[in-house]
Motif scaffolding. Structure first.
Motif: not given
Length: 124
Positions: A17-31, A60-66
């Motif tokens: 969850v954190g990977h998707s949310y924080l990555g979208e907000r702080y990495i992808l958008i800025r990139l 999604i793969l993280f969630w599958g492993f979870a």
């Protein structure tokens, strides 16, 4: 129940969850706002789609492993259960790929083939 495995499953789920949310907000958008992305298929829009779906695919793969860790925690780690979790995980990966790239990136087809084979293994 194996508590430590359940804790690790919860942590891995939260990490997704954190990977998707924080990555979208702080990495992808800025990139994407930098304006110097390489162009694929004639424009940067497709490049953004590829980067975005690949980023969230990891979650999604993280969630599958979870889910597999949770099965281990509940001592329900049977062949059929693992195959069903993998089928669901790869189905979701394919769905994300299909939607995010509007079908242009053919990885969705491979994900769905793998999901189908996993599902056949789970029920067969």
């Amino acid at each position: 129940m194996k508590t430590w495995l359940l804790i690790s499953a919860v942590l891995f789920f939260v990490m997704g969850v954190g990977h998707s949310y924080l990555g979208e907000r702080y990495i992808l958008i800025r990139l994407f706002h930098r304006g110097n992305l390489p162009t694929l298929s004639g424009g940067t829009g497709y490049t953004q789609q590829i980067l975005r779906f690949a980023w969230h695919l990891t979650s999604i793969l993280f969630w599958g492993f979870a889910a597999i860790l949770a099965l281990m925690a509940w001592q329900a780690l049977q062949f059929q259960n693992i195959a069903a979790v993998l089928a669901a995980t790869f189905f979701l990966c394919g769905l994300l790929t299909l939607v995010a790239t509007k079908g242009k990136h053919l990885a969705w087809l491979v994900f769905w083939l793998v999901a189908g084979v996993c599902l056949a293994g789970a029920v067969g």
